[in-house]
Motif scaffolding. Structure first.
Motif, PDB file in Angstrom:
ATOM      1  N   LEU A  46       0.829  -1.202   0.000  1.00  0.00           N
ATOM      2  CA  LEU A  46       0.000   0.000   0.000  1.00  0.00           C
ATOM      3  C   LEU A  46       0.867   1.257   0.000  1.00  0.00           C
ATOM      4  N   ALA A  47       1.938   1.241   0.780  1.00  0.00           N
ATOM      5  CA  ALA A  47       2.847   2.396   0.786  1.00  0.00           C
ATOM      6  C   ALA A  47       3.434   2.626  -0.600  1.00  0.00           C
ATOM      7  N   ALA A  48       3.867   1.550  -1.257  1.00  0.00           N
ATOM      8  CA  ALA A  48       4.421   1.675  -2.605  1.00  0.00           C
ATOM      9  C   ALA A  48       3.375   2.221  -3.576  1.00  0.00           C
ATOM     10  N   LYS A  49       2.142   1.781  -3.412  1.00  0.00           N
ATOM     11  CA  LYS A  49       1.051   2.268  -4.273  1.00  0.00           C
ATOM     12  C   LYS A  49       0.852   3.767  -4.105  1.00  0.00           C
ATOM     13  N   HIS A  50       0.849   4.239  -2.879  1.00  0.00           N
ATOM     14  CA  HIS A  50       0.673   5.672  -2.635  1.00  0.00           C
ATOM     15  C   HIS A  50       1.814   6.478  -3.233  1.00  0.00           C
ATOM     16  N   ILE A  51       3.017   5.986  -3.096  1.00  0.00           N
ATOM     17  CA  ILE A  51       4.192   6.680  -3.633  1.00  0.00           C
ATOM     18  C   ILE A  51       4.093   6.806  -5.151  1.00  0.00           C
ATOM     19  N   ASN A  52       3.758   5.718  -5.819  1.00  0.00           N
ATOM     20  CA  ASN A  52       3.710   5.726  -7.282  1.00  0.00           C
ATOM     21  C   ASN A  52       2.525   6.505  -7.823  1.00  0.00           C
ATOM     22  N   GLU A  53       1.401   6.491  -7.094  1.00  0.00           N
ATOM     23  CA  GLU A  53       0.229   7.247  -7.536  1.00  0.00           C
ATOM     24  C   GLU A  53       0.418   8.749  -7.375  1.00  0.00           C
ATOM     25  N   GLN A  54       1.331   9.152  -6.488  1.00  0.00           N
ATOM     26  CA  GLN A  54       1.534  10.575  -6.203  1.00  0.00           C
ATOM     27  C   GLN A  54       2.861  11.093  -6.752  1.00  0.00           C
ATOM     28  N   GLY A  55       3.265  10.580  -7.896  1.00  0.00           N
ATOM     29  CA  GLY A  55       4.415  11.166  -8.581  1.00  0.00           C
ATOM     30  C   GLY A  55       5.650  10.323  -8.645  1.00  0.00           C
ATOM     31  N   GLY A  56       5.656   9.201  -7.931  1.00  0.00           N
ATOM     32  CA  GLY A  56       6.827   8.341  -8.003  1.00  0.00           C
ATOM     33  C   GLY A  56       8.060   8.989  -7.409  1.00  0.00           C
ATOM     34  N   MET A  57       9.216   8.505  -7.835  1.00  0.00           N
ATOM     35  CA  MET A  57      10.487   8.930  -7.260  1.00  0.00           C
ATOM     36  C   MET A  57      11.197   9.964  -8.133  1.00  0.00           C
ATOM     37  N   PHE A  58      11.748  10.964  -7.493  1.00  0.00           N
ATOM     38  CA  PHE A  58      12.590  11.965  -8.144  1.00  0.00           C
ATOM     39  C   PHE A  58      11.810  12.786  -9.173  1.00  0.00           C
ATOM     40  N   ALA A  59      12.490  13.671  -9.852  1.00  0.00           N
ATOM     41  CA  ALA A  59      11.843  14.616 -10.756  1.00  0.00           C
ATOM     42  C   ALA A  59      11.191  13.936 -11.949  1.00  0.00           C
ATOM     43  N   ALA A 349       5.391  15.670   0.660  1.00  0.00           N
ATOM     44  CA  ALA A 349       6.792  15.481   1.049  1.00  0.00           C
ATOM     45  C   ALA A 349       7.721  15.661  -0.135  1.00  0.00           C
ATOM     46  N   LYS A 350       7.330  15.133  -1.264  1.00  0.00           N
ATOM     47  CA  LYS A 350       8.151  15.210  -2.476  1.00  0.00           C
ATOM     48  C   LYS A 350       8.387  16.672  -2.887  1.00  0.00           C
ATOM     49  N   ALA A 351       7.336  17.489  -2.788  1.00  0.00           N
ATOM     50  CA  ALA A 351       7.453  18.903  -3.151  1.00  0.00           C
ATOM     51  C   ALA A 351       8.388  19.641  -2.198  1.00  0.00           C
ATOM     52  N   ILE A 352       8.284  19.350  -0.912  1.00  0.00           N
ATOM     53  CA  ILE A 352       9.155  19.999   0.080  1.00  0.00           C
ATOM     54  C   ILE A 352      10.608  19.642  -0.160  1.00  0.00           C
ATOM     55  N   LEU A 353      10.873  18.369  -0.384  1.00  0.00           N
ATOM     56  CA  LEU A 353      12.250  17.924  -0.615  1.00  0.00           C
ATOM     57  C   LEU A 353      12.808  18.503  -1.924  1.00  0.00           C
ATOM     58  N   ALA A 354      11.962  18.632  -2.938  1.00  0.00           N
ATOM     59  CA  ALA A 354      12.393  19.180  -4.224  1.00  0.00           C
ATOM     60  C   ALA A 354      12.839  20.628  -4.093  1.00  0.00           C
TER      61      ALA A 354
END
Length: 396
Positions: A46-59, A349-354
């Motif tokens: 489920l965690a992996a699903k949320h990550i990939n549905e919300q933009g995946g990894m890196f730019a 989180a991805k936006a903040i880190l970017a």
């Protein structure tokens, strides 16, 4: 021409695979605790699903892949599984395995020598705390049994068990928590009338039960339900050797009720790692879990989600899927300073880190601030049978 097309296709597939971010997930899909393991694995996915549905990894939105292997809650199987994950699948990090003996064996033999971070989801043996010598590569999202053993001793004393017999399975996890329990219990003034190891997977434990049952009406049982725990309790109930049973999370399973009957477990209670359901983080996690049909409060289920999400955050913060230096980023995203991130908030989180900012993940299992040994404080609950099912209560 056909050969060229096939070669080009193969090259493209290889490029795509290399562009993904891969973590290894050794789980106890077989062995003594498959029922306990099943929702834990679902939480990882489920965690992996949320990550990939919300933009995946890196730019460029690379896919976050969970590559699963069966550690079978067995040290040898875990070493083999993690060796393949690291050397063949070339994973960035390890999330799991779920059993202490497996976690210790694979870390000592494979992941630490390879410089790969392990983030365990339920390996709670105190032996993990001091197993490293300056490498900082082993972490966990559940509390050490150095704490659970004490909580269990306090529970025994609170219930008036001023003497108790102890039986523990001869493995890394159960032997370690039994040792902690005995030390804490005796320190509180309790009397241990017997303290005996039993070998897993025997067809009968009548002789062991007869020996220790003559010393007390109370039994502290440390075992996995699927590798002898159910049989030992059945033998104890059949012979009337004990009136009261307490123990830790290795015994906490629906199978215990199915096999022994709820009516025979009225005087049994077991502790496990737990979440504080009064927090915003748990409420957020529960909503996500309920939507996915995953039991939010089951043992180590939120811990598994948190571990997967945290590892992805650490890799995202690092800016690459390189193994070196990942531990530093894991510590950073798990604690203050930084904007609080709750379960499922990957896009935020991805936006903040970017933008070069910092994040502080607060999980469904609780605050995941790692100490110098990679441990977290955690919470515990006690579970008893009510209306034919386990009912948990947080131990304050």
């Amino acid at each position: 021409m056909k050969t060229t097309v096939l070669a080009t296709t193969a090259a493209l597939l290889a490029t795509t695979a290399l562009a993904d971010v891969n973590i290894g997930n050794p789980m106890a899909m077989t062995g003594p605790i498959p029922d306990l393991n099943a929702p834990i694995a679902e939480a990882v996915d489920l965690a992996a699903k949320h990550i990939n549905e919300q933009g995946g990894m890196f730019a460029d939105g690379q896919t976050f892949n969970v590559i699963r292997a069966d550690s079978a809650c067995d040290p040898t199987a875990a070493v083999d599984a993690v060796t393949k994950l690291i050397n063949v699948n070339n994973v960035t990090a390890i999330v799991g395995p779920v059993c202490s003996g497996s976690a210790i064996a694979q870390a000592e033999s494979v992941s630490i020598p390879a410089g790969v971070v392990t983030l365990a989801v339920s390996a709670s043996s105190p032996a993990l705390t001091n197993m490293e010598d300056g490498t900082d590569l082993v972490f966990r999202t559940t509390a050490s049994d150095a704490y659970q053993g004490v909580a269990l001793a306090e529970l025994a004393m609170a219930n008036g068990y001023d003497n108790i017999a102890v039986s523990y399975a001869n493995d890394d996890y159960n032997a370690a928590i039994a040792e902690v329990f005995v030390e804490a219990y005796e320190g509180m003034g309790g009397t241990v009338t017997a303290n005996e190891a039993h070998e897993p997977n025997k067809a009968s434990y009548r002789s062991e039960v007869a020996t220790i049952g003559a010393t007390s009406d109370n039994l502290a049982l440390f075992s996995y339900y699927g590798s002898g725990g159910v049989t030992l309790m059945r033998n104890a109930l059949e012979t009337g050797a004990f009136s009261n049973f307490i123990g830790a999370d290795g015994m906490l399973s629906e199978e215990l009720i199915d096999q022994l009957g709820a009516e025979n477990l009225a005087n049994a209670m077991f502790t496990t790692a737990a979440s504080d359901d009064s927090t915003d983080a748990f409420a957020t996690w529960k909503a996500l879990a309920d939507e996915a049909g995953i039991p939010a409060g089951d043992p180590f289920v939120p811990n598994a989600y948190d571990a997967t999400f945290l590892m992805a955050l650490a890799i995202e913060a690092a800016g690459s899927d390189e193994r070196e230096g990942l531990a530093e980023h894991l510590r950073a995203v798990a604690s203050a300073p930084g904007e609080v991130i709750l379960p499922g908030e990957w896009e935020k989180a991805k936006a903040i880190l970017a933008e070069g900012g910092e994040v502080n993940y607060e999980g469904g299992a609780g605050t995941q601030d790692f100490d110098e040994n990679g441990d977290v404080a955690g919470n515990f609950s006690k579970s008893v049978v009510v209306d034919g099912a386990w009912q948990a209560e947080l131990i304050k």
